[in-house]
Design a protein around this motif. Sequence first.
Motif, short mmCIF file in Angstrom:
data_model
loop_
_atom_site.label_atom_id
_atom_site.label_comp_id
_atom_site.label_asym_id
_atom_site.label_seq_id
_atom_site.Cartn_x
_atom_site.Cartn_y
_atom_site.Cartn_z
N ASN A 242 85.50 -42.36 -4.69
CA ASN A 242 86.05 -43.49 -3.95
C ASN A 242 85.67 -43.43 -2.49
O ASN A 242 85.27 -44.43 -1.88
CB ASN A 242 87.58 -43.50 -4.11
N ILE A 243 85.77 -42.24 -1.90
CA ILE A 243 85.44 -42.09 -0.48
C ILE A 243 83.95 -42.29 -0.26
O ILE A 243 83.53 -42.95 0.69
CB ILE A 243 85.96 -40.74 0.04
N ALA A 244 83.12 -41.75 -1.17
CA ALA A 244 81.67 -41.94 -1.03
C ALA A 244 81.32 -43.42 -1.12
O ALA A 244 80.52 -43.94 -0.32
CB ALA A 244 80.93 -41.14 -2.10
N LYS A 246 83.20 -46.09 -0.49
CA LYS A 246 83.63 -46.86 0.68
C LYS A 246 82.84 -46.47 1.93
O LYS A 246 82.62 -47.30 2.82
CB LYS A 246 85.13 -46.69 0.91
N THR A 247 82.44 -45.20 2.02
CA THR A 247 81.60 -44.78 3.14
C THR A 247 80.25 -45.49 3.08
O THR A 247 79.74 -45.97 4.10
CB THR A 247 81.40 -43.25 3.12
N ALA A 248 79.68 -45.56 1.88
CA ALA A 248 78.37 -46.22 1.73
C ALA A 248 78.49 -47.70 2.05
O ALA A 248 77.64 -48.27 2.75
CB ALA A 248 77.84 -46.01 0.32
N GLY A 250 80.67 -49.09 3.99
CA GLY A 250 80.86 -49.19 5.44
C GLY A 250 79.55 -49.02 6.19
O GLY A 250 79.28 -49.73 7.16
N THR A 251 78.75 -48.07 5.75
CA THR A 251 77.46 -47.81 6.40
C THR A 251 76.55 -49.02 6.27
O THR A 251 75.93 -49.47 7.24
CB THR A 251 76.79 -46.58 5.78
N ALA A 252 76.48 -49.56 5.05
CA ALA A 252 75.61 -50.72 4.82
C ALA A 252 76.06 -51.90 5.67
O ALA A 252 75.24 -52.61 6.27
CB ALA A 252 75.61 -51.09 3.34
N SER A 253 77.37 -52.09 5.75
CA SER A 253 77.87 -53.24 6.50
C SER A 253 77.64 -53.03 8.00
O SER A 253 77.29 -53.97 8.72
CB SER A 253 79.33 -53.48 6.12
N LEU A 254 77.79 -51.80 8.49
CA LEU A 254 77.53 -51.51 9.91
C LEU A 254 76.06 -51.78 10.24
O LEU A 254 75.74 -52.42 11.25
CB LEU A 254 77.88 -50.06 10.23
N ARG B 137 81.55 -48.75 14.94
CA ARG B 137 81.78 -49.99 15.68
C ARG B 137 82.55 -49.78 16.97
O ARG B 137 82.82 -50.74 17.69
CB ARG B 137 82.59 -50.97 14.81
N VAL B 186 92.14 -42.05 -0.17
CA VAL B 186 91.64 -43.13 -1.01
C VAL B 186 92.45 -44.42 -0.84
O VAL B 186 92.22 -45.39 -1.55
CB VAL B 186 91.62 -42.73 -2.50
N GLY B 223 87.26 -44.49 3.45
CA GLY B 223 85.83 -44.25 3.68
C GLY B 223 85.19 -45.28 4.61
O GLY B 223 84.35 -44.93 5.44
N GLY B 224 85.63 -46.53 4.49
CA GLY B 224 85.06 -47.58 5.33
C GLY B 224 85.39 -47.41 6.81
O GLY B 224 84.69 -47.95 7.67
N THR B 227 82.86 -45.61 9.71
CA THR B 227 81.96 -46.38 10.57
C THR B 227 82.70 -47.48 11.33
O THR B 227 82.08 -48.26 12.04
CB THR B 227 80.85 -47.06 9.74
N THR B 247 76.03 -39.09 1.78
CA THR B 247 75.98 -40.42 1.17
C THR B 247 75.63 -41.46 2.23
O THR B 247 74.80 -42.35 1.99
CB THR B 247 77.33 -40.77 0.52
N THR B 251 72.35 -43.76 2.34
CA THR B 251 72.46 -45.22 2.37
C THR B 251 71.63 -45.78 3.53
O THR B 251 70.88 -46.74 3.35
CB THR B 251 73.93 -45.63 2.54
N ILE B 255 68.37 -48.24 3.11
CA ILE B 255 68.29 -49.57 3.73
C ILE B 255 67.07 -49.64 4.65
O ILE B 255 66.37 -50.64 4.69
CB ILE B 255 69.59 -49.90 4.49
#
Lengths: 360, 360
Positions: A242-244, A246-248, A250-254, B137, B186, B223-224, B227, B247, B251, B255
């Motif tokens: 779950n953490i991985a 959401k981290t991914a 978040g990274t993609a969105s950043l 951010r 989580v 996780g989000g 970032t 991760t 990512t 990208i």
Amino acid sequence: MSRTVVISVDAMGGDKGPAPVVGGMAKSAAKNPDLRFLLHGDPAALKPLLQKRAGLAAVTEIRESTSVIAMDQKPSHALRHGRGSSMWNAIEAVANDEADVAVSCGNTGALMAMSMLRLKRAPGIDRPAIAVMWPSRNPSGYNIVLDVGADLRADETSLVQFAIMGAEYARLGLKLDMPRVGLLNVGTEETKGRRGHRSALERLNQMDRQPDRRFHHVGYVEGGDITGDRVDVIVTDGYTGNIALKTAEGTASLIGEFLAEAFRATPLSRIAALFAMTSLHRLRKRIDPRRVNGGVFLGLGGAVVKSHGSADATGVSAALKLAFRMGREGFAKKLAERVASGGTRVKDAGGFMPDIRKEA
Amino acid sequence: MSRTVVISVDAMGGDKGPAPVVGGMAKSAAKNPDLRFLLHGDPAALKPLLQKRAGLAAVTEIRESTSVIAMDQKPSHALRHGRGSSMWNAIEAVANDEADVAVSCGNTGALMAMSMLRLKRAPGIDRPAIAVMWPSRNPSGYNIVLDVGADLRADETSLVQFAIMGAEYARLGLKLDMPRVGLLNVGTEETKGRRGHRSALERLNQMDRQPDRRFHHVGYVEGGDITGDRVDVIVTDGYTGNIALKTAEGTASLIGEFLAEAFRATPLSRIAALFAMTSLHRLRKRIDPRRVNGGVFLGLGGAVVKSHGSADATGVSAALKLAFRMGREGFAKKLAERVASGGTRVKDAGGFMPDIRKEA
């Protein structure tokens, strides 16, 4: 060869209400004559939406439900008070064998809790898992990661079962004959890792030596392999997954925001953005979460697909496509047989997913 | 106000050998007259490199070391056989008070094992942690995440200590007066989480109510948020942190590849790439790992900065800048006092990091 598949759809649970759900159904129904729907929700809202879509009403039966599970409702509360909701009824139809598979854009925790209660774990499964497709460097463009939140601390047996279930899902979802499976860890050396991980690793190594194995176990993999091409299926506990995930996200969105800002920074860069539009659109398509929409619940006595809460019609249609495949193959039942047989060939199962490769 | 800071540098441990290390030292020395170096490695390789850099030899003392710790060497092996290596000697100089801080681009596990052996944990610290800066951010552009690999299963006490240490590092590294700290989980509901997490959360909530608190505890984060801009410091165990870090790196790199492919796809997109070059360069700069180079080891009896294994001169110089700040402030010692006092004001520490804001 074709047979009708009935999908039981929770029309009300998503962030955007029933419109994108019905839109997605219309997209899928237009492409697939073997689809039928049970649509759970408020008939007053659903009927006008259905009638706008040519042909959809003819393959859809509306089932009235009296309430909606909110996105932020606690799973325990939803279980106690959610009977008769559109989500509950969507699952109930699968439990009663009226439908092959349930689809919802709603609250993940509530959906899992209700699915556990009504569909039960499949025989031989210790804990169900939620599996997602993840953009990767592999030819298919995706890897499968599980668990991303159902079983927060998976023990040795659960991790082994996740490996078997993830591999079968890769055969169905990614159309791979011999998926490569890896156990997520902080290093690739066999001596590393928590105790439960090491014993799961040994059991998977043993399975990998069976002549009738259905997946290849590569050993430990690291966080970087989730997007890589070294494996197709990444197995982990629900907490870490779950953490991985959401981290991914978040990274993609950043990076997406930084990219947009970079192209807004100066007048010249705004002109460059015009020239680059097609390329940027091509990138967006490759990392578009709508195209991989649908976490699947594995290990239950029935098939359940969780679509993204804010899915639009394209996203819902992707989830329905996946649900159709699962329904057609009797995936949930066969998966349990696989796990019971320890991930090797099941004598009585015959050609498990025999015609999946014929599908476009 | 200025005082000389001596940095003990492992010249040999990185993927690229001593050239980028000496290049980074030259960059830093040119900007900062208060820097002195002890440079550990092979004099035959180092002398010619030093002599090419104007003025660097005058502020650098070469210390001969007889071996190099390989990147793939196991920490246990490095501990047994690594005495006299450039890495060992770099740490040894800090242990002997000949230098203020050690910097290495080498094997992280070996560096932590040797640092633990020679510098020991600081008084009152249960387990050291590795902290990294993460693009975010927030106005500073970065968040701090710890632990990313030192303490794979951090217990309640360790998590609380990580929060204190991470907050102090944010004061130094991000120049924040009242860093916001969150515990990775989580979900954000206080009832969620593993048992160790819940008790750590309660202790941090208590600390947050102290009038002389030095950081603000916001509760659980997801996780989000790593970032995001909801917190400045994200606290987790080393297992989860390591997987999240790798991760996110995976990512970002995926990208980046997709972006490059999108601009290579057609003749028109290659022209668009020319127009977009400045914008893309602007993006690359914001997510450039070299600019945040340097994981720091927190909780030891001396300061150690781990630079990225493949760092170039720019990356090494960023790590040296961070090391300089830590050395000048006596960070390692003051950090231990903070933890001992439970993250609130330490009477005898006076102005902890009094002039950090005056630095450019």
